[in-house]
Design a protein around this motif. Structure first.
Motif, PDB file in Angstrom:
ATOM      1  N   GLN A 145       0.911  -1.259   0.009  1.00  0.00           N
ATOM      2  CA  GLN A 145      -0.132  -0.154  -0.086  1.00  0.00           C
ATOM      3  C   GLN A 145       0.820   1.433   0.042  1.00  0.00           C
ATOM      4  N   GLN A 146       1.953   1.299   0.818  1.00  0.00           N
ATOM      5  CA  GLN A 146       2.674   2.395   0.676  1.00  0.00           C
ATOM      6  C   GLN A 146       3.543   2.439  -0.345  1.00  0.00           C
ATOM      7  N   TRP A 147       3.887   1.273  -1.137  1.00  0.00           N
ATOM      8  CA  TRP A 147       4.719   1.397  -2.237  1.00  0.00           C
ATOM      9  C   TRP A 147       3.694   2.045  -3.353  1.00  0.00           C
ATOM     10  N   THR A 148       2.474   1.655  -3.281  1.00  0.00           N
ATOM     11  CA  THR A 148       1.411   2.184  -4.295  1.00  0.00           C
ATOM     12  C   THR A 148       1.414   3.645  -4.127  1.00  0.00           C
ATOM     13  N   HIS A 149       1.331   4.249  -3.297  1.00  0.00           N
ATOM     14  CA  HIS A 149       1.316   5.682  -2.892  1.00  0.00           C
ATOM     15  C   HIS A 149       2.566   6.361  -3.298  1.00  0.00           C
ATOM     16  N   LYS A 150       3.548   5.691  -3.265  1.00  0.00           N
ATOM     17  CA  LYS A 150       4.973   6.399  -3.512  1.00  0.00           C
ATOM     18  C   LYS A 150       5.012   6.359  -4.983  1.00  0.00           C
ATOM     19  N   ASN A 151       4.691   5.067  -5.587  1.00  0.00           N
ATOM     20  CA  ASN A 151       4.946   5.073  -7.038  1.00  0.00           C
ATOM     21  C   ASN A 151       4.031   6.097  -7.872  1.00  0.00           C
ATOM     22  N   ARG A 152       2.770   6.313  -7.352  1.00  0.00           N
ATOM     23  CA  ARG A 152       1.843   7.255  -7.872  1.00  0.00           C
ATOM     24  C   ARG A 152       2.549   8.715  -7.841  1.00  0.00           C
ATOM     25  N   ALA A 153       3.055   9.037  -6.856  1.00  0.00           N
ATOM     26  CA  ALA A 153       3.428  10.269  -6.388  1.00  0.00           C
ATOM     27  C   ALA A 153       4.817  10.650  -7.512  1.00  0.00           C
ATOM     28  N   ALA A 154       5.657   9.598  -7.741  1.00  0.00           N
ATOM     29  CA  ALA A 154       6.690   9.576  -8.212  1.00  0.00           C
ATOM     30  C   ALA A 154       6.419   9.936  -9.764  1.00  0.00           C
ATOM     31  N   THR A 155       5.331   8.930 -10.236  1.00  0.00           N
ATOM     32  CA  THR A 155       5.162   8.811 -11.676  1.00  0.00           C
ATOM     33  C   THR A 155       4.462  10.407 -12.198  1.00  0.00           C
ATOM     34  N   ARG A 156       3.270  10.803 -11.151  1.00  0.00           N
ATOM     35  CA  ARG A 156       2.887  12.228 -11.719  1.00  0.00           C
ATOM     36  C   ARG A 156       4.100  13.302 -11.800  1.00  0.00           C
ATOM     37  N   ALA A 157       4.964  13.266 -10.582  1.00  0.00           N
ATOM     38  CA  ALA A 157       6.126  14.318 -10.824  1.00  0.00           C
ATOM     39  C   ALA A 157       7.150  14.090 -11.801  1.00  0.00           C
ATOM     40  N   LEU A 158       6.906  12.912 -12.536  1.00  0.00           N
ATOM     41  CA  LEU A 158       8.094  12.416 -13.417  1.00  0.00           C
ATOM     42  C   LEU A 158       9.490  12.622 -12.932  1.00  0.00           C
ATOM     43  N   ASP A 159       9.567  12.049 -11.513  1.00  0.00           N
ATOM     44  CA  ASP A 159      10.805  12.044 -10.741  1.00  0.00           C
ATOM     45  C   ASP A 159      11.654  10.769 -11.181  1.00  0.00           C
ATOM     46  N   ARG A 160      12.571  10.806 -12.379  1.00  0.00           N
ATOM     47  CA  ARG A 160      13.042   9.573 -12.758  1.00  0.00           C
ATOM     48  C   ARG A 160      13.622   8.617 -11.597  1.00  0.00           C
ATOM     49  N   GLU A 161      14.425   9.561 -10.961  1.00  0.00           N
ATOM     50  CA  GLU A 161      15.383   9.099  -9.779  1.00  0.00           C
ATOM     51  C   GLU A 161      14.542   8.318  -8.936  1.00  0.00           C
ATOM     52  N   ALA A 162      13.451   9.055  -8.404  1.00  0.00           N
ATOM     53  CA  ALA A 162      12.498   8.296  -7.702  1.00  0.00           C
ATOM     54  C   ALA A 162      11.820   6.959  -8.246  1.00  0.00           C
ATOM     55  N   MET A 163      11.214   7.201  -9.506  1.00  0.00           N
ATOM     56  CA  MET A 163      10.591   5.964 -10.244  1.00  0.00           C
ATOM     57  C   MET A 163      11.721   4.937 -10.094  1.00  0.00           C
ATOM     58  N   SER A 164      13.025   5.145 -10.550  1.00  0.00           N
ATOM     59  CA  SER A 164      13.985   3.980 -10.530  1.00  0.00           C
ATOM     60  C   SER A 164      13.919   3.357  -9.052  1.00  0.00           C
ATOM     61  N   ALA A 165      14.205   4.038  -8.158  1.00  0.00           N
ATOM     62  CA  ALA A 165      14.360   3.347  -6.655  1.00  0.00           C
ATOM     63  C   ALA A 165      13.004   2.716  -6.235  1.00  0.00           C
ATOM     64  N   ILE A 166      11.944   3.297  -6.921  1.00  0.00           N
ATOM     65  CA  ILE A 166      10.559   2.612  -6.282  1.00  0.00           C
ATOM     66  C   ILE A 166      10.402   1.584  -7.283  1.00  0.00           C
ATOM     67  N   ALA A 167      11.119   1.253  -8.470  1.00  0.00           N
ATOM     68  CA  ALA A 167      10.930  -0.017  -9.221  1.00  0.00           C
ATOM     69  C   ALA A 167      11.717  -1.165  -8.549  1.00  0.00           C
TER      70      ALA A 167
END
Length: 398
Positions: A147-169
């Motif tokens: 659940q926490q991962w889903t929220h983090k992934n959504r926020a990073a994707t909307r912000a186009l934060d490539r570094e965060a998206m990579s870490a979340i993956a």
């Protein structure tokens, strides 16, 4: 060169985000193939989307440098991986999983379906999370991290934060690898579940690599966590706003499945998918060079007036083949049987446990932001059958 192309629209602009569906309807009539500031082409019309889905030679699914099994593959590589994929979504498997699905839905509904609720946080997101873990055979201790991962992934994707998206993956892959390693460790004592079965799969005579297994499971699970939650929010919001249709489904529960498909045609849970051109091609009069990214916009194509007439009219007599909710062609959604099972059972349990589901007076659902579909929040009032006050004759109200 595409650098010199005129930018037709910005899918992340405030006007689009205020109501994605209305914005897509407007673009479909004004600019059916649009170049965006994000250096890709968006295709809005049903006819053009179908053409793309039916021509995987010209519109490739190889859109990422990262391995994506099987949806990021083209034939012939795609074929054996898709065959493995499809084994897990047969009618027999869906029948076997149905009781577990119903147990999850019934427990969640029993805990929430009485009084004012926020549907996304109380029902939609937990249902998507718990049901996917149950299908994969994953432990309940993963519910909260996912659940926490889903929220983090959504926020990073909307912000186009490539570094965060990579870490979340990487974080999500670690959950999958942990489950694979646990089953390898116990060997003969491993649970009989989908994750264990996948370890024995072979392609071209060899076992799947860990990279392939993780990619396959990731594509199943990430899609479920976000899309099923979005579907539940859209369905409950629609039924709350349309009591006559809600009443019809209560009295004719066999219509819940096709009704769900029709509601999700009108308001897409998944906004778009990507393709890449393998050669220069013209779509709706626009020349698209080879190697360009193309966005297939389900949220627009499934509302095309030339196919559906009034796109907001709820009808159960439409040709199901026109509904692109689960895609089309060789890359159509392999998990469609599971999604339909989950959504049908969820609504069956919700409607069985309540006398009504109603909007909250003075509030509106909050739309999700691109690239997500559906809603961020859906306030509703669920009136439980057990809490309905008696009528004057002493019996329950109709």
């Amino acid at each position: 060169m595409t650098d010199e192309l005129h930018v037709d629209w910005d899918p992340r602009s405030d006007p689009v985000q205020s109501n994605q569906i209305a914005a897509y309807d407007e673009m479909r009539s004004r600019c059916p193939v649009a170049y965006s500031r994000y250096r890709n082409w968006t295709v809005f019309r049903h006819e053009d989307v179908v053409r793309i889905l039916d021509d995987h030679h010209t519109f490739s699914n190889r859109v990422s440098a990262h391995l994506s099994v099987p949806n990021g593959m083209d034939p012939p590589e795609h074929t054996p991986f898709r065959a493995i994929n499809d084994k897990y979504f047969t009618a027999d498997r869906m029948s076997a999983f149905a009781p577990e699905c119903r147990e999850v839905a019934r427990q969640l509904v029993a805990g929430s379906a009485d009084g004012q609720i926020e549907v996304m946080s109380a029902l939609a997101e937990p249902f998507a999370n718990h049901i996917q873990c149950r299908f994969m055979g994953w432990p309940e201790r993963l519910h909260e991290p996912l659940q926490q991962w889903t929220h983090k992934n959504r926020a990073a994707t909307r912000a186009l934060d490539r570094e965060a998206m990579s870490a979340i993956a990487v974080e999500f892959d670690s959950y999958i690898r942990e489950q694979l390693d646990e089953r390898r460790t116990v060997e003969a004592g491993a649970p009989t579940d989908v994750t264990s079965e996948l370890l024995s799969e072979r392609v071209d005579g060899r076992p799947l690599s860990d990279t392939e297994l993780v990619s396959l499971i990731r594509n199943w699970t990430v899609g479920e966590l976000s899309t099923i939650a979005s579907c539940v929010g859209i369905l409950v919001s629609f039924l709350a706003a349309h009591p006559e249709i809600q009443h019809r489904l209560r009295t004719e529960p066999d219509l819940i499945g096709p009704a769900s498909d029709e509601i999700l045609r009108m308001h897409a849970p998944l906004v778009a998918n990507r393709r890449r051109t393998t050669r220069e091609v013209t779509v709706a009069g626009r020349r698209i060079p080879a190697g360009e990214r193309v966005m297939v916009l389900w949220a627009s194509a499934n509302r095309d007036e030339t196919i559906f007439g009034n796109p907001d009219e709820f009808r159960l007599d439409r040709d199901p083949a026109d509904n692109l909710l689960y895609g089309r062609g060789i890359h159509n959604c392999p998990g469609a049987p599971l999604a339909r099972l989950e959504l049908t059972i969820f609504l069956e349990e919700l409607l069985a446990a309540t006398d009504s589901v109603e909007p909250v007076t003075g509030t509106e659902p909050a739309y999700a932001a691109y690239p997500a579909g559906g809603f961020e929040a859906v306030p509703a009032v669920a009136v439980s059958r057990s809490s309905r006050p008696p009528n004057r004759s002493g019996g329950a109200e109709d």
